[in-house]
Write a protein that holds these residues in place. Structure first.
Motif, PDB file in Angstrom:
ATOM      1  N   ALA A   1       1.963   1.512  -3.526  1.00 20.07           N
ATOM      2  CA  ALA A   1       0.829   1.791  -4.421  1.00 20.07           C
ATOM      3  C   ALA A   1       0.325   3.217  -4.273  1.00 20.07           C
ATOM      4  O   ALA A   1      -0.091   3.841  -5.268  1.00 20.07           O
ATOM      5  CB  ALA A   1      -0.306   0.805  -4.137  1.00 20.07           C
ATOM      6  N   TRP A   2       0.366   3.760  -3.056  1.00 24.07           N
ATOM      7  CA  TRP A   2      -0.153   5.109  -2.830  1.00 24.07           C
ATOM      8  C   TRP A   2       0.638   6.177  -3.582  1.00 24.07           C
ATOM      9  O   TRP A   2       0.184   7.314  -3.706  1.00 24.07           O
ATOM     10  CB  TRP A   2      -0.175   5.422  -1.340  1.00 24.07           C
ATOM     11  CG  TRP A   2      -1.245   4.676  -0.614  1.00 24.07           C
ATOM     12  CD1 TRP A   2      -2.328   4.044  -1.174  1.00 24.07           C
ATOM     13  CD2 TRP A   2      -1.336   4.449   0.786  1.00 24.07           C
ATOM     14  NE1 TRP A   2      -3.086   3.438  -0.209  1.00 24.07           N
ATOM     15  CE2 TRP A   2      -2.496   3.667   1.023  1.00 24.07           C
ATOM     16  CE3 TRP A   2      -0.555   4.809   1.876  1.00 24.07           C
ATOM     17  CZ2 TRP A   2      -2.889   3.258   2.284  1.00 24.07           C
ATOM     18  CZ3 TRP A   2      -0.941   4.400   3.137  1.00 24.07           C
ATOM     19  CH2 TRP A   2      -2.112   3.644   3.337  1.00 24.07           C
TER      20      TRP A   2
ATOM     21  N   ALA B   1      -5.664   1.159  -4.273  1.00 23.51           N
ATOM     22  CA  ALA B   1      -4.574   0.365  -3.708  1.00 23.51           C
ATOM     23  C   ALA B   1      -5.118  -0.800  -2.897  1.00 23.51           C
ATOM     24  O   ALA B   1      -4.628  -1.938  -2.996  1.00 23.51           O
ATOM     25  CB  ALA B   1      -3.693   1.252  -2.826  1.00 23.51           C
TER      26      ALA B   1
ATOM     27  N   GLU C   1       0.819  -1.213   0.000  1.00 28.04           N
ATOM     28  CA  GLU C   1       0.000   0.000   0.000  1.00 28.04           C
ATOM     29  C   GLU C   1       0.853   1.263   0.000  1.00 28.04           C
ATOM     30  O   GLU C   1       0.506   2.252  -0.656  1.00 28.04           O
ATOM     31  CB  GLU C   1      -0.965  -0.016   1.182  1.00 28.04           C
ATOM     32  CG  GLU C   1      -2.047  -1.091   1.047  1.00 28.04           C
ATOM     33  CD  GLU C   1      -3.194  -0.901   2.022  1.00 28.04           C
ATOM     34  OE1 GLU C   1      -3.060  -0.079   2.940  1.00 28.04           O
ATOM     35  OE2 GLU C   1      -4.218  -1.586   1.851  1.00 28.04           O
TER      36      GLU C   1
ATOM     37  N   GLN D   1      -0.341  -3.729 -11.431  1.00 30.36           N
ATOM     38  CA  GLN D   1      -1.029  -2.577 -12.011  1.00 30.36           C
ATOM     39  C   GLN D   1      -1.236  -2.767 -13.513  1.00 30.36           C
ATOM     40  O   GLN D   1      -2.316  -2.485 -14.031  1.00 30.36           O
ATOM     41  CB  GLN D   1      -0.230  -1.302 -11.751  1.00 30.36           C
ATOM     42  CG  GLN D   1      -0.926  -0.030 -12.218  1.00 30.36           C
ATOM     43  CD  GLN D   1      -0.061   1.195 -12.037  1.00 30.36           C
ATOM     44  OE1 GLN D   1       1.164   1.148 -12.226  1.00 30.36           O
ATOM     45  NE2 GLN D   1      -0.671   2.313 -11.668  1.00 30.36           N
TER      46      GLN D   1
END
Length: 229
Positions: free
Chosen positions: A168-169, A177, A165, A224
């Motif tokens: 991803a953030w 996320a 996370e 992603q």
């Protein structure tokens, strides 16, 4: 997964990696020194038996207290070192993205305040849950497989969530996320369990948060792109 770690290890000589390693290890060692000093002070406050007949109890308290501090520090090392390293996650992620994904949109740098809060919150969760489950570790010590399942199951989930996370953030919002993490939870748990295992190896656990962060960047990029496709 192994390819992600191989690419991360190949980049360990990057100046950004060295900088984060120096800062992270310095903060971790400073924290442990402070804990050791505090523990020594608290042990010095324990009343001692003055009678020669009971002097052996004083030795047991000193030895037991010292060993207890060492065991506790080793037990909590993964959470503490990960907390400090995650404060500088942006530097590692940026270095990996700059080298391996130059054509992708650059990630957004996490503000220091929120990044620090997330790191502290994560460390608190890891420490609290491990302390709560410690009696189970002790009770199942005679049945090692159960203890190992508990340890790697819990920390594998927590570490994979933290690393994924935070990486991803930099690119997507929190809702996205979380959705990506849940959709790939099984695979990410294996990544987290491997991170946990490497963090239990002396010396290796000092540099492993850097490698784990870099590997998670590769993992996130692959997830992603698969999701976009």
């Amino acid at each position: 997964m192994l390819q992600d770690y191989s690419r991360a290890i190949d980049q360990i000589g990057d100046p950004a990696f060295r900088s984060v390693l120096i800062r992270g290890v310095g903060l971790t060692l400073a924290a442990f020194v402070a804990v050791a000093i505090l523990a020594w002070y608290l042990l010095s406050l324990v009343p001692e038996f003055q009678s020669d007949w009971w002097s052996w109890v004083n030795y047991l308290v000193d030895i037991g207290g010292g060993l207890g501090v060492v065991v506790l520090m080793a037990f909590l090392f993964p959470a503490i070192v990960t907390m400090f390293m995650s404060m500088f996650l942006d530097d590692i992620a940026e270095a990996v993205e700059r080298k391996h994904y130059p054509s992708d949109s650059p990630g957004r740098e996490l503000p220091f305040g929120p990044a620090l809060w997330l790191s502290l919150k994560f460390a608190g969760i890891v420490i609290l849950l491990n302390l709560l489950i410690l009696p189970l570790y002790v009770l199942t010590f005679i049945i090692p497989p159960i203890s190992l399942v508990l340890f790697y199951g819990l920390n594998g989930y927590l570490l994979s969530r933290e690393y994924f996370e935070l990486v991803a953030w930099r690119h997507v919002d929190k809702t996205t996320a979380r959705r990506l993490r849940k959709a790939n939870q099984g695979r990410l748990w294996l990544v987290g369990a491997f991170i946990t295992f490497m963090l239990t190896i002396p010396i290796v656990n000092i540099i492993w948060p850097l490698i784990a962060t870099a590997a998670m960047v590769h993992c996130f990029k692959r997830i992603q792109r698969r999701s976009a496709a």
